[in-house]
Design a protein around this motif. Structure first.
Motif, PDB file in Angstrom:
ATOM      1  N   PHE A   1       1.258  -0.748  -0.088  1.00  0.00           N
ATOM      2  CA  PHE A   1      -0.346  -0.282   0.063  1.00  0.00           C
ATOM      3  C   PHE A   1       0.845   1.335   0.178  1.00  0.00           C
ATOM      4  O   PHE A   1       0.694   2.532  -0.760  1.00  0.00           O
ATOM      5  N   ILE A   2       1.929   1.597   0.923  1.00  0.00           N
ATOM      6  CA  ILE A   2       2.575   2.814   0.869  1.00  0.00           C
ATOM      7  C   ILE A   2       3.615   2.596  -0.744  1.00  0.00           C
ATOM      8  O   ILE A   2       3.575   3.482  -0.606  1.00  0.00           O
ATOM      9  N   ASN A   3       3.645   1.948  -1.134  1.00  0.00           N
ATOM     10  CA  ASN A   3       4.669   1.691  -2.510  1.00  0.00           C
ATOM     11  C   ASN A   3       4.279   2.579  -3.094  1.00  0.00           C
ATOM     12  O   ASN A   3       4.151   3.804  -4.235  1.00  0.00           O
ATOM     13  N   LEU A   4       2.598   1.836  -3.692  1.00  0.00           N
ATOM     14  CA  LEU A   4       1.810   2.545  -4.015  1.00  0.00           C
ATOM     15  C   LEU A   4       0.899   3.221  -4.084  1.00  0.00           C
ATOM     16  O   LEU A   4       1.505   4.571  -5.279  1.00  0.00           O
ATOM     17  N   PHE A   5       1.306   3.824  -2.868  1.00  0.00           N
ATOM     18  CA  PHE A   5       1.085   5.620  -2.520  1.00  0.00           C
ATOM     19  C   PHE A   5       2.084   6.321  -2.895  1.00  0.00           C
ATOM     20  O   PHE A   5       1.890   7.605  -3.600  1.00  0.00           O
TER      21      PHE A   5
END
Length: 243
Positions: free
Chosen positions: A228-232
């Motif tokens: 999630f964080i990397n996609l964000f």
């Protein structure tokens, strides 16, 4: 008619659902803690001085402090430590390390978020949540075996890291754009792949072993949290409005 197989399938489905609820619950708790720490860092002078290098002549941000680099290496250490020791670790220790990682990540994300407007950060978060949710649902419900995605996505991730390192020196905007687009594709794929892998893990956790279940949910939460964080971050680079 023998109802036993049906009862077994129902019990297994309930076990998997409970396991995945735990994964998403802890992932959400980690994201919330990260968001709170990032907000506090951007709005609290003491924390700003901790993570930003301030130019004394202009009192403006001149870069990131050495503390951020220390925290980033510590985060990598926590991820590898959890991955290597999760099967034998105390469940409370695993939980504490995951929440510590989430808090530290809020501090290290703040210098990135500082360059974007609050509106674009919020809108990108909503879009990220939607895309992540869609791919995670796909990973849960698809009958297709996504195992073959693993090696391809891993190679893509290694290439992404290498390209990002090269672009530190090249500072190419075109390359940065390409890295972000490819990064979105890779982390969307990883979301579906990891979700299916966690679903399979949920089917195999020993029923009644609360410690093993907690350790599994924490490791699963960390995995999806990272997706999630990397996609964000990738989406923010593509869509975010500079402050």
């Amino acid at each position: 008619m023998n109802q036993y197989p049906t009862m077994q399938r129902t019990a297994k489905a309930e076990l998997v659902n409970a396991f995945m609820r735990g994964v998403y619950g802890w992932m959400s708790a980690g994201l919330a803690l990260t968001a709170v720490l990032a907000y506090l860092t951007l709005t609290t002078p003491a924390l700003q001085q901790l993570v930003f290098a301030i130019d004394p002549a202009t009192n403006m941000i001149a870069g990131i402090s050495s503390v951020v680099w220390i925290l980033m290496f510590a985060e990598i250490g926590i991820v590898f430590y959890l991955g290597a020791r999760i099967s034998t670790m105390n469940a409370s220790t695993a939980t504490g390390l995951f929440m510590l990682y989430s808090a530290m990540n809020g501090l290290t994300l703040a210098p990135i978020l500082a360059f974007y407007t609050a509106e674009s950060i919020a809108s990108t978060f909503v879009i990220t949540a939607g895309m992540f949710g869609a791919m995670s649902i796909y990973g849960m419900v698809t009958k297709k075996d996504l195992t073959s995605w693993g090696s391809l996505l891993f190679m893509g991730l290694i290439g992404l890291v290498l390209a990002s390192v090269v672009n530190i020196f090249m500072a190419s905007s075109a390359m940065s754009f390409a890295i972000s687009v490819i990064g979105v594709i890779i982390f969307l794929g990883l979301t579906a792949y990891d979700t299916q892998k966690l679903k399979t893990m949920g089917e195999m956790v020993p029923e009644g072993d609360a410690a093993a279940i907690r350790r599994g949910t924490i490791m699963g939460a960390l995995t999806l949290y990272l997706d999630f964080i990397n996609l964000f971050i990738m989406l923010l680079r593509l869509m975010g409005s500079r402050d």
